[in-house]
Design a protein around this motif. Sequence first.
Motif, short mmCIF file in Angstrom:
data_model
loop_
_atom_site.label_atom_id
_atom_site.label_comp_id
_atom_site.label_asym_id
_atom_site.label_seq_id
_atom_site.Cartn_x
_atom_site.Cartn_y
_atom_site.Cartn_z
N TRP A 184 0.81 8.38 -6.74
CA TRP A 184 1.63 8.94 -5.68
C TRP A 184 2.89 8.10 -5.90
CZ3 TRP A 184 2.01 13.01 -2.90
CH2 TRP A 184 2.75 13.20 -1.96
N THR A 185 4.14 8.40 -5.64
CA THR A 185 5.22 7.84 -5.68
C THR A 185 5.49 6.97 -4.28
OG1 THR A 185 6.39 9.52 -6.98
CG2 THR A 185 7.83 7.93 -6.11
N TYR A 186 5.37 5.59 -4.23
CA TYR A 186 5.43 5.00 -3.13
C TYR A 186 6.81 4.28 -2.88
CZ TYR A 186 0.34 5.25 -2.59
OH TYR A 186 -1.00 5.78 -2.36
N ALA A 187 7.46 4.22 -1.73
CA ALA A 187 8.55 3.74 -1.60
C ALA A 187 8.55 2.34 -2.12
CB ALA A 187 9.09 3.97 -0.19
N SER A 188 7.60 1.40 -1.85
CA SER A 188 7.48 0.08 -2.17
C SER A 188 5.98 -0.34 -2.68
CB SER A 188 7.90 -0.61 -1.04
OG SER A 188 6.79 -0.45 -0.03
N ASP A 189 5.69 -1.51 -3.12
CA ASP A 189 4.53 -1.75 -3.50
C ASP A 189 3.44 -2.12 -2.07
OD1 ASP A 189 5.46 -1.87 -6.01
OD2 ASP A 189 5.22 -4.17 -6.18
N ALA A 190 4.19 -2.42 -1.22
CA ALA A 190 3.63 -2.63 0.04
C ALA A 190 3.17 -1.40 0.55
CB ALA A 190 4.56 -3.36 1.15
N ASP A 191 3.80 -0.58 0.46
CA ASP A 191 3.37 0.98 0.98
C ASP A 191 1.87 1.31 0.35
OD1 ASP A 191 5.25 1.09 2.74
OD2 ASP A 191 6.34 3.08 1.80
N ALA A 192 2.23 1.14 -1.16
CA ALA A 192 1.00 1.25 -1.74
C ALA A 192 -0.23 0.58 -1.28
CB ALA A 192 1.12 1.21 -3.48
N LEU A 193 -0.15 -0.79 -1.21
CA LEU A 193 -1.07 -1.69 -0.72
C LEU A 193 -1.71 -1.16 0.62
CD1 LEU A 193 -2.99 -4.18 -0.65
CD2 LEU A 193 -1.01 -5.42 0.39
N THR A 194 -0.77 -0.85 1.51
CA THR A 194 -1.14 -0.40 2.79
C THR A 194 -2.27 1.03 2.45
OG1 THR A 194 0.95 -0.99 3.73
CG2 THR A 194 -0.41 0.79 5.06
N ASP A 195 -1.76 2.01 1.82
CA ASP A 195 -2.31 3.12 1.51
C ASP A 195 -3.81 2.76 0.94
OD1 ASP A 195 -2.31 5.78 2.01
OD2 ASP A 195 -1.70 6.34 0.01
N ALA A 196 -3.82 1.85 0.05
CA ALA A 196 -5.40 1.52 -0.67
C ALA A 196 -6.36 0.86 0.38
CB ALA A 196 -5.23 0.47 -1.71
N LEU A 197 -5.65 0.02 1.40
CA LEU A 197 -6.34 -0.61 2.25
C LEU A 197 -6.82 0.31 3.50
CD1 LEU A 197 -4.15 -3.86 3.11
CD2 LEU A 197 -6.49 -3.55 2.14
N ARG A 198 -5.94 1.33 3.67
CA ARG A 198 -6.40 2.34 4.81
C ARG A 198 -7.58 3.01 4.34
NH1 ARG A 198 -2.57 5.22 8.90
NH2 ARG A 198 -4.56 5.14 9.89
N LEU A 199 -7.27 3.65 3.11
CA LEU A 199 -7.99 4.71 2.35
C LEU A 199 -9.36 4.09 2.07
CD1 LEU A 199 -5.47 6.31 0.41
CD2 LEU A 199 -6.77 7.27 2.27
#
Length: 348
Positions: free
Chosen positions: A46-61
Amino acid sequence: MSVFNHAEFDNHESLHFFQDEISGLRAIIAVHSTALGPAAGGCRRWTYASDADALTDALRLSRGMTYKNAVAGLKFGGGKAVILASDDAPKSPELYRAFGRAVDSLGGRYVTAEDVGCTVEDMRYVREQTKFVSGLPQSAGDAGGDPSPWTALGCFQGIQAAAESRLDTDSLEGLRVAVQGVGHVGIYLCRLLHEAGAELIVSDVNQEHLDLIQAEMPVTVVAPSELLYADADVLAPCALGNILTSTTIPKLRAKIIAGAANNQLATAEDGTRLAERDILYAPDYVINAGGIISVAAEYYGASSEDEVRGDVCRIRERLQAIFDEASSSGRPTNALADEMARNLVAAA
Ligand code: NAD
Protein backbone atom coordinates in the motif's frame (compact mmCIF):
# COMPACT_ATOMS: atom_id res chain seq x y z
CA MET A 1 7.69 7.59 15.76
CA SER A 2 7.06 5.82 19.06
CA VAL A 3 6.70 2.07 19.17
CA PHE A 4 6.26 0.82 22.74
CA ASN A 5 4.02 3.80 23.58
CA HIS A 6 2.14 3.58 20.29
CA ALA A 7 -1.65 3.65 20.75
CA GLU A 8 -1.96 0.41 18.75
CA PHE A 9 0.90 -1.41 20.50
CA ASP A 10 -0.69 -4.35 22.29
CA ASN A 11 2.19 -6.36 23.73
CA HIS A 12 3.20 -7.45 20.26
CA GLU A 13 5.84 -10.19 20.52
CA SER A 14 8.12 -8.63 17.92
CA LEU A 15 8.34 -6.06 15.15
CA HIS A 16 10.68 -6.37 12.17
CA PHE A 17 11.77 -3.71 9.69
CA PHE A 18 13.27 -4.75 6.35
CA GLN A 19 14.84 -2.94 3.44
CA ASP A 20 16.48 -4.21 0.28
CA GLU A 21 18.52 -1.77 -1.76
CA ILE A 22 18.30 -3.54 -5.13
CA SER A 23 14.52 -4.11 -5.30
CA GLY A 24 13.66 -1.06 -3.19
CA LEU A 25 11.71 -3.21 -0.73
CA ARG A 26 10.72 -1.52 2.50
CA ALA A 27 8.52 -3.68 4.69
CA ILE A 28 7.34 -4.13 8.26
CA ILE A 29 6.38 -7.49 9.71
CA ALA A 30 4.47 -7.40 12.99
CA VAL A 31 4.26 -10.60 15.03
CA HIS A 32 1.47 -10.03 17.52
CA SER A 33 1.15 -13.49 19.03
CA THR A 34 2.45 -17.01 18.49
CA ALA A 35 0.50 -18.47 21.41
CA LEU A 36 -1.72 -20.60 19.15
CA GLY A 37 0.83 -21.29 16.38
CA PRO A 38 2.97 -19.39 13.87
CA ALA A 39 1.83 -15.80 13.43
CA ALA A 40 -0.14 -15.87 10.19
CA GLY A 41 -1.60 -13.02 8.18
CA GLY A 42 -1.43 -11.62 4.69
CA CYS A 43 0.96 -9.16 3.14
CA ARG A 44 -0.50 -5.76 2.23
CA ARG A 45 1.23 -3.55 -0.34
CA TRP A 46 0.00 0.00 0.00
CA THR A 47 1.10 3.59 -0.54
CA TYR A 48 1.20 5.02 2.98
CA ALA A 49 1.30 8.73 3.71
CA SER A 50 4.14 8.09 6.18
CA ASP A 51 6.19 5.30 7.77
CA ALA A 52 4.19 5.93 10.95
CA ASP A 53 0.94 5.11 9.10
CA ALA A 54 2.47 1.86 7.83
CA LEU A 55 3.48 0.91 11.37
CA THR A 56 0.00 1.70 12.70
CA ASP A 57 -1.52 -0.52 10.00
CA ALA A 58 0.87 -3.40 10.76
CA LEU A 59 0.21 -3.17 14.52
CA ARG A 60 -3.59 -3.07 14.16
CA LEU A 61 -3.83 -5.68 11.43
CA SER A 62 -1.56 -8.16 13.22
CA ARG A 63 -3.61 -7.99 16.41
CA GLY A 64 -6.74 -8.49 14.32
CA MET A 65 -5.15 -11.62 12.85
CA THR A 66 -4.53 -13.05 16.33
CA TYR A 67 -8.21 -12.57 17.14
CA LYS A 68 -9.37 -13.83 13.74
CA ASN A 69 -7.29 -17.02 13.84
CA ALA A 70 -8.25 -17.74 17.45
CA VAL A 71 -12.00 -17.35 16.91
CA ALA A 72 -11.82 -19.41 13.69
CA GLY A 73 -10.18 -22.23 15.70
CA LEU A 74 -6.99 -22.27 13.61
CA LYS A 75 -3.53 -23.40 14.72
CA PHE A 76 -2.21 -19.94 13.91
CA GLY A 77 -1.20 -16.93 15.95
CA GLY A 78 -1.47 -13.45 14.46
CA GLY A 79 0.90 -11.43 12.31
CA LYS A 80 0.86 -9.13 9.33
CA ALA A 81 3.27 -7.71 6.79
CA VAL A 82 3.05 -4.36 5.06
CA ILE A 83 5.13 -3.44 2.04
CA LEU A 84 5.49 0.32 1.61
CA ALA A 85 4.66 0.98 -2.05
CA SER A 86 6.46 3.83 -3.80
CA ASP A 87 7.73 4.88 -7.22
CA ASP A 88 11.23 3.80 -6.13
CA ALA A 89 9.97 0.30 -5.36
CA PRO A 90 7.69 -0.78 -8.21
CA LYS A 91 5.99 -4.14 -8.05
CA SER A 92 8.46 -6.70 -9.43
CA PRO A 93 9.43 -10.35 -9.00
CA GLU A 94 12.62 -9.16 -7.26
CA LEU A 95 10.61 -7.12 -4.74
CA TYR A 96 8.61 -10.20 -3.77
CA ARG A 97 11.75 -12.37 -3.70
CA ALA A 98 13.32 -9.86 -1.30
CA PHE A 99 10.14 -9.97 0.77
CA GLY A 100 10.34 -13.79 0.72
CA ARG A 101 13.88 -13.63 2.13
CA ALA A 102 12.62 -11.29 4.86
CA VAL A 103 9.86 -13.77 5.79
CA ASP A 104 12.34 -16.65 5.71
CA SER A 105 14.71 -14.86 8.07
CA LEU A 106 12.04 -15.15 10.80
CA GLY A 107 12.40 -18.94 10.63
CA GLY A 108 8.65 -19.72 10.58
CA ARG A 109 7.49 -17.38 13.34
CA TYR A 110 5.49 -15.60 10.62
CA VAL A 111 3.58 -17.17 7.69
CA THR A 112 2.51 -14.87 4.88
CA ALA A 113 -0.14 -14.87 2.13
CA GLU A 114 -1.65 -12.26 -0.20
CA ASP A 115 -3.70 -9.30 0.99
CA VAL A 116 -4.66 -5.95 -0.56
CA GLY A 117 -2.20 -4.96 -3.30
CA CYS A 118 -0.76 -8.48 -3.69
CA THR A 119 -1.86 -11.49 -5.76
CA VAL A 120 -1.54 -15.26 -5.85
CA GLU A 121 1.05 -14.75 -8.63
CA ASP A 122 3.17 -12.50 -6.38
CA MET A 123 3.26 -15.27 -3.76
CA ARG A 124 4.98 -17.57 -6.27
CA TYR A 125 8.06 -15.31 -6.09
CA VAL A 126 7.86 -15.30 -2.29
CA ARG A 127 7.73 -19.12 -2.39
CA GLU A 128 11.04 -19.21 -4.32
CA GLN A 129 12.70 -17.88 -1.14
CA THR A 130 10.69 -19.36 1.73
CA LYS A 131 8.35 -22.19 2.60
CA PHE A 132 6.54 -19.97 5.11
CA VAL A 133 3.94 -18.78 2.60
CA SER A 134 0.45 -19.97 1.67
CA GLY A 135 -2.24 -18.94 -0.82
CA LEU A 136 -0.36 -20.31 -3.83
CA PRO A 137 -1.98 -21.60 -7.04
CA GLN A 138 -3.43 -25.10 -6.45
CA SER A 139 -4.79 -27.96 -8.57
CA ALA A 140 -8.59 -28.23 -8.90
CA GLY A 141 -10.19 -29.85 -5.84
CA ASP A 142 -7.23 -29.17 -3.53
CA ALA A 143 -7.52 -26.77 -0.61
CA GLY A 144 -5.90 -23.36 -0.91
CA GLY A 145 -5.11 -20.92 -3.71
CA ASP A 146 -6.67 -17.47 -3.92
CA PRO A 147 -8.32 -16.86 -0.51
CA SER A 148 -10.73 -14.21 -1.84
CA PRO A 149 -13.60 -16.51 -2.95
CA TRP A 150 -13.51 -18.15 0.50
CA THR A 151 -13.57 -14.79 2.24
CA ALA A 152 -16.56 -13.85 0.08
CA LEU A 153 -18.35 -17.11 0.93
CA GLY A 154 -17.85 -16.47 4.66
CA CYS A 155 -19.21 -12.94 4.26
CA PHE A 156 -22.21 -14.25 2.38
CA GLN A 157 -22.89 -16.72 5.20
CA GLY A 158 -22.50 -13.87 7.68
CA ILE A 159 -24.98 -11.67 5.82
CA GLN A 160 -27.47 -14.55 5.93
CA ALA A 161 -26.97 -14.90 9.70
CA ALA A 162 -27.36 -11.15 10.21
CA ALA A 163 -30.50 -10.98 8.05
CA GLU A 164 -32.03 -13.76 10.12
CA SER A 165 -31.18 -12.02 13.41
CA ARG A 166 -31.90 -8.40 12.56
CA LEU A 167 -34.51 -8.64 9.80
CA ASP A 168 -36.09 -11.95 10.74
CA THR A 169 -35.72 -13.41 7.26
CA ASP A 170 -33.86 -16.41 5.89
CA SER A 171 -34.09 -15.13 2.32
CA LEU A 172 -31.90 -12.51 0.69
CA GLU A 173 -34.39 -12.07 -2.19
CA GLY A 174 -34.94 -8.35 -2.74
CA LEU A 175 -32.57 -7.35 0.07
CA ARG A 176 -30.65 -4.18 -0.82
CA VAL A 177 -26.95 -4.63 -0.19
CA ALA A 178 -24.45 -1.77 -0.60
CA VAL A 179 -20.98 -3.14 -1.36
CA GLN A 180 -18.05 -0.78 -0.86
CA GLY A 181 -15.24 -1.98 -3.12
CA VAL A 182 -15.65 -4.60 -5.84
CA GLY A 183 -12.08 -5.93 -5.92
CA HIS A 184 -11.02 -9.51 -5.23
CA VAL A 185 -13.51 -10.22 -2.44
CA GLY A 186 -16.21 -7.71 -3.41
CA ILE A 187 -16.87 -9.17 -6.85
CA TYR A 188 -17.16 -12.74 -5.55
CA LEU A 189 -19.52 -11.55 -2.83
CA CYS A 190 -21.64 -9.68 -5.40
CA ARG A 191 -21.93 -12.87 -7.48
CA LEU A 192 -23.25 -14.84 -4.48
CA LEU A 193 -25.63 -12.04 -3.49
CA HIS A 194 -26.91 -11.65 -7.05
CA GLU A 195 -27.56 -15.40 -7.30
CA ALA A 196 -29.52 -15.17 -4.02
CA GLY A 197 -31.74 -12.41 -5.48
CA ALA A 198 -30.29 -9.42 -3.62
CA GLU A 199 -30.27 -5.94 -5.20
CA LEU A 200 -26.79 -4.49 -5.40
CA ILE A 201 -25.57 -0.95 -4.90
CA VAL A 202 -21.81 -0.68 -5.44
CA SER A 203 -18.98 1.81 -5.47
CA ASP A 204 -15.28 1.63 -6.29
CA VAL A 205 -12.52 4.11 -6.95
CA ASN A 206 -11.24 1.88 -9.77
CA GLN A 207 -13.32 2.31 -12.96
CA GLU A 208 -12.05 -0.99 -14.44
CA HIS A 209 -13.49 -2.89 -11.49
CA LEU A 210 -16.82 -1.12 -11.95
CA ASP A 211 -16.84 -1.90 -15.70
CA LEU A 212 -16.21 -5.56 -14.94
CA ILE A 213 -19.12 -5.92 -12.54
CA GLN A 214 -21.50 -3.87 -14.67
CA ALA A 215 -20.79 -6.18 -17.61
CA GLU A 216 -21.69 -9.18 -15.47
CA MET A 217 -24.80 -8.29 -13.44
CA PRO A 218 -27.27 -5.46 -12.77
CA VAL A 219 -25.88 -3.06 -10.16
CA THR A 220 -26.55 0.54 -9.17
CA VAL A 221 -23.26 2.43 -9.09
CA VAL A 222 -22.95 5.32 -6.65
CA ALA A 223 -20.05 7.65 -5.88
CA PRO A 224 -17.60 6.41 -3.22
CA SER A 225 -18.60 9.33 -0.99
CA GLU A 226 -22.27 8.22 -1.06
CA LEU A 227 -21.97 4.46 -0.63
CA LEU A 228 -21.80 4.37 3.17
CA TYR A 229 -25.06 6.31 3.41
CA ALA A 230 -26.95 4.46 0.67
CA ASP A 231 -30.55 3.49 1.30
CA ALA A 232 -29.75 -0.19 1.83
CA ASP A 233 -30.60 -2.98 4.29
CA VAL A 234 -27.02 -4.18 4.49
CA LEU A 235 -23.73 -2.33 4.18
CA ALA A 236 -20.90 -4.66 3.13
CA PRO A 237 -17.53 -2.89 3.46
CA CYS A 238 -15.07 -4.65 1.13
CA ALA A 239 -12.44 -1.92 0.63
CA LEU A 240 -10.33 -0.53 3.46
CA GLY A 241 -10.72 0.00 7.21
CA ASN A 242 -11.52 2.87 9.61
CA ILE A 243 -14.81 3.67 7.91
CA LEU A 244 -17.12 3.35 10.93
CA THR A 245 -16.47 6.45 13.03
CA SER A 246 -18.26 8.93 15.28
CA THR A 247 -18.79 11.02 12.12
CA THR A 248 -20.06 8.34 9.74
CA ILE A 249 -22.17 6.20 12.11
CA PRO A 250 -24.93 8.81 12.78
CA LYS A 251 -25.52 9.06 9.01
CA LEU A 252 -25.69 5.33 8.19
CA ARG A 253 -29.02 4.01 6.89
CA ALA A 254 -28.31 0.27 6.76
CA LYS A 255 -29.56 -1.97 9.59
CA ILE A 256 -26.71 -4.45 9.18
CA ILE A 257 -22.98 -4.05 8.61
CA ALA A 258 -21.39 -7.22 7.33
CA GLY A 259 -18.41 -7.22 5.01
CA ALA A 260 -14.83 -8.29 4.43
CA ALA A 261 -12.73 -5.22 5.19
CA ASN A 262 -10.35 -5.46 8.13
CA ASN A 263 -10.51 -2.92 10.99
CA GLN A 264 -13.86 -1.44 9.96
CA LEU A 265 -14.34 0.23 13.36
CA ALA A 266 -12.09 3.23 13.92
CA THR A 267 -12.25 2.54 17.69
CA ALA A 268 -13.93 -0.05 19.92
CA GLU A 269 -16.41 2.67 21.06
CA ASP A 270 -17.72 2.78 17.51
CA GLY A 271 -19.08 -0.72 18.10
CA THR A 272 -21.12 0.69 20.99
CA ARG A 273 -22.28 3.58 18.77
CA LEU A 274 -23.59 1.06 16.22
CA ALA A 275 -25.36 -0.99 18.89
CA GLU A 276 -26.99 2.18 20.26
CA ARG A 277 -28.38 2.84 16.80
CA ASP A 278 -29.63 -0.78 16.61
CA ILE A 279 -27.32 -1.47 13.67
CA LEU A 280 -26.18 -5.09 13.80
CA TYR A 281 -22.43 -5.27 13.26
CA ALA A 282 -20.80 -8.54 12.19
CA PRO A 283 -17.32 -8.30 13.78
CA ASP A 284 -14.94 -8.01 10.83
CA TYR A 285 -12.43 -10.63 11.85
CA VAL A 286 -15.19 -13.18 12.51
CA ILE A 287 -17.03 -12.70 9.21
CA ASN A 288 -13.92 -12.38 7.01
CA ALA A 289 -12.08 -15.49 8.24
CA GLY A 290 -12.91 -17.59 5.15
CA GLY A 291 -9.65 -16.71 3.40
CA ILE A 292 -7.39 -17.58 6.32
CA ILE A 293 -9.32 -20.83 6.87
CA SER A 294 -8.34 -21.77 3.30
CA VAL A 295 -4.76 -20.54 3.83
CA ALA A 296 -4.47 -22.69 6.98
CA ALA A 297 -5.80 -25.77 5.20
CA GLU A 298 -3.26 -25.29 2.41
CA TYR A 299 -0.39 -24.60 4.82
CA TYR A 300 -1.03 -27.64 6.97
CA GLY A 301 -1.64 -29.72 3.84
CA ALA A 302 -4.54 -31.70 5.21
CA SER A 303 -7.84 -30.64 3.65
CA SER A 304 -9.74 -30.87 0.40
CA GLU A 305 -11.75 -27.99 -1.06
CA ASP A 306 -14.96 -29.58 0.29
CA GLU A 307 -13.57 -29.61 3.84
CA VAL A 308 -12.61 -25.95 3.52
CA ARG A 309 -16.14 -25.15 2.34
CA GLY A 310 -17.58 -26.89 5.42
CA ASP A 311 -15.25 -24.95 7.74
CA VAL A 312 -16.01 -21.61 6.07
CA CYS A 313 -19.75 -22.22 6.31
CA ARG A 314 -19.34 -22.55 10.10
CA ILE A 315 -18.80 -18.77 10.17
CA ARG A 316 -22.59 -18.48 9.98
CA GLU A 317 -23.21 -20.35 13.25
CA ARG A 318 -20.31 -18.55 14.96
CA LEU A 319 -21.87 -15.19 14.12
CA GLN A 320 -25.34 -16.41 15.02
CA ALA A 321 -24.06 -17.23 18.52
CA ILE A 322 -22.52 -13.75 18.87
CA PHE A 323 -25.73 -12.08 17.65
CA ASP A 324 -27.83 -14.14 20.08
CA GLU A 325 -25.57 -13.23 22.99
CA ALA A 326 -25.58 -9.56 22.01
CA SER A 327 -29.34 -9.61 21.92
CA SER A 328 -29.69 -11.28 25.35
CA SER A 329 -26.88 -9.37 27.10
CA GLY A 330 -27.26 -5.97 25.43
CA ARG A 331 -23.50 -5.89 24.81
CA PRO A 332 -22.02 -4.80 21.47
CA THR A 333 -21.00 -7.62 19.13
CA ASN A 334 -17.41 -6.36 18.79
CA ALA A 335 -16.91 -6.46 22.57
CA LEU A 336 -18.23 -10.03 22.72
CA ALA A 337 -15.96 -11.18 19.87
CA ASP A 338 -12.88 -9.49 21.40
CA GLU A 339 -13.58 -11.13 24.74
CA MET A 340 -13.96 -14.54 23.10
CA ALA A 341 -10.67 -14.11 21.20
CA ARG A 342 -8.71 -12.89 24.23
CA ASN A 343 -9.97 -15.81 26.32
CA LEU A 344 -8.87 -18.31 23.66
CA VAL A 345 -5.39 -16.80 23.46
CA ALA A 346 -5.06 -16.59 27.24
CA ALA A 347 -6.08 -20.24 27.59
CA ALA A 348 -3.30 -21.19 25.16
P1 NAD B 1 -8.77 -5.49 -3.33
O1 NAD B 1 -7.68 -4.51 -3.32
O2 NAD B 1 -8.78 -6.55 -4.38
O3 NAD B 1 -10.19 -4.76 -3.41
C1 NAD B 1 -10.48 -3.58 -2.74
C2 NAD B 1 -11.34 -2.74 -3.68
O4 NAD B 1 -11.75 -1.57 -2.98
C3 NAD B 1 -10.57 -2.26 -4.92
O5 NAD B 1 -11.35 -2.52 -6.06
C4 NAD B 1 -10.38 -0.78 -4.66
O6 NAD B 1 -10.33 -0.03 -5.87
C5 NAD B 1 -11.61 -0.46 -3.86
N1 NAD B 1 -11.55 0.76 -3.06
C6 NAD B 1 -10.49 1.31 -2.41
N2 NAD B 1 -10.85 2.43 -1.78
C7 NAD B 1 -12.18 2.59 -1.99
C8 NAD B 1 -13.16 3.53 -1.59
N3 NAD B 1 -12.84 4.57 -0.83
N4 NAD B 1 -14.44 3.36 -2.00
C9 NAD B 1 -14.78 2.31 -2.78
N5 NAD B 1 -13.91 1.39 -3.20
C10 NAD B 1 -12.63 1.52 -2.81
O7 NAD B 1 -8.80 -6.14 -1.87
P2 NAD B 1 -9.56 -7.46 -1.39
O8 NAD B 1 -8.60 -8.58 -1.37
O9 NAD B 1 -10.85 -7.60 -2.13
O10 NAD B 1 -9.86 -7.10 0.14
C11 NAD B 1 -10.85 -6.17 0.49
C12 NAD B 1 -10.86 -5.98 2.00
O11 NAD B 1 -11.11 -7.22 2.64
C13 NAD B 1 -9.52 -5.48 2.60
O12 NAD B 1 -9.78 -4.68 3.72
C14 NAD B 1 -8.85 -6.76 3.03
O13 NAD B 1 -7.90 -6.54 4.07
C15 NAD B 1 -10.04 -7.54 3.52
N6 NAD B 1 -9.83 -8.98 3.51
C16 NAD B 1 -9.52 -9.60 2.36
C17 NAD B 1 -9.33 -10.98 2.35
C18 NAD B 1 -9.04 -11.74 1.09
O14 NAD B 1 -9.20 -12.96 1.08
N7 NAD B 1 -8.66 -11.08 0.01
C19 NAD B 1 -9.46 -11.70 3.55
C20 NAD B 1 -9.79 -11.02 4.73
C21 NAD B 1 -9.97 -9.65 4.69
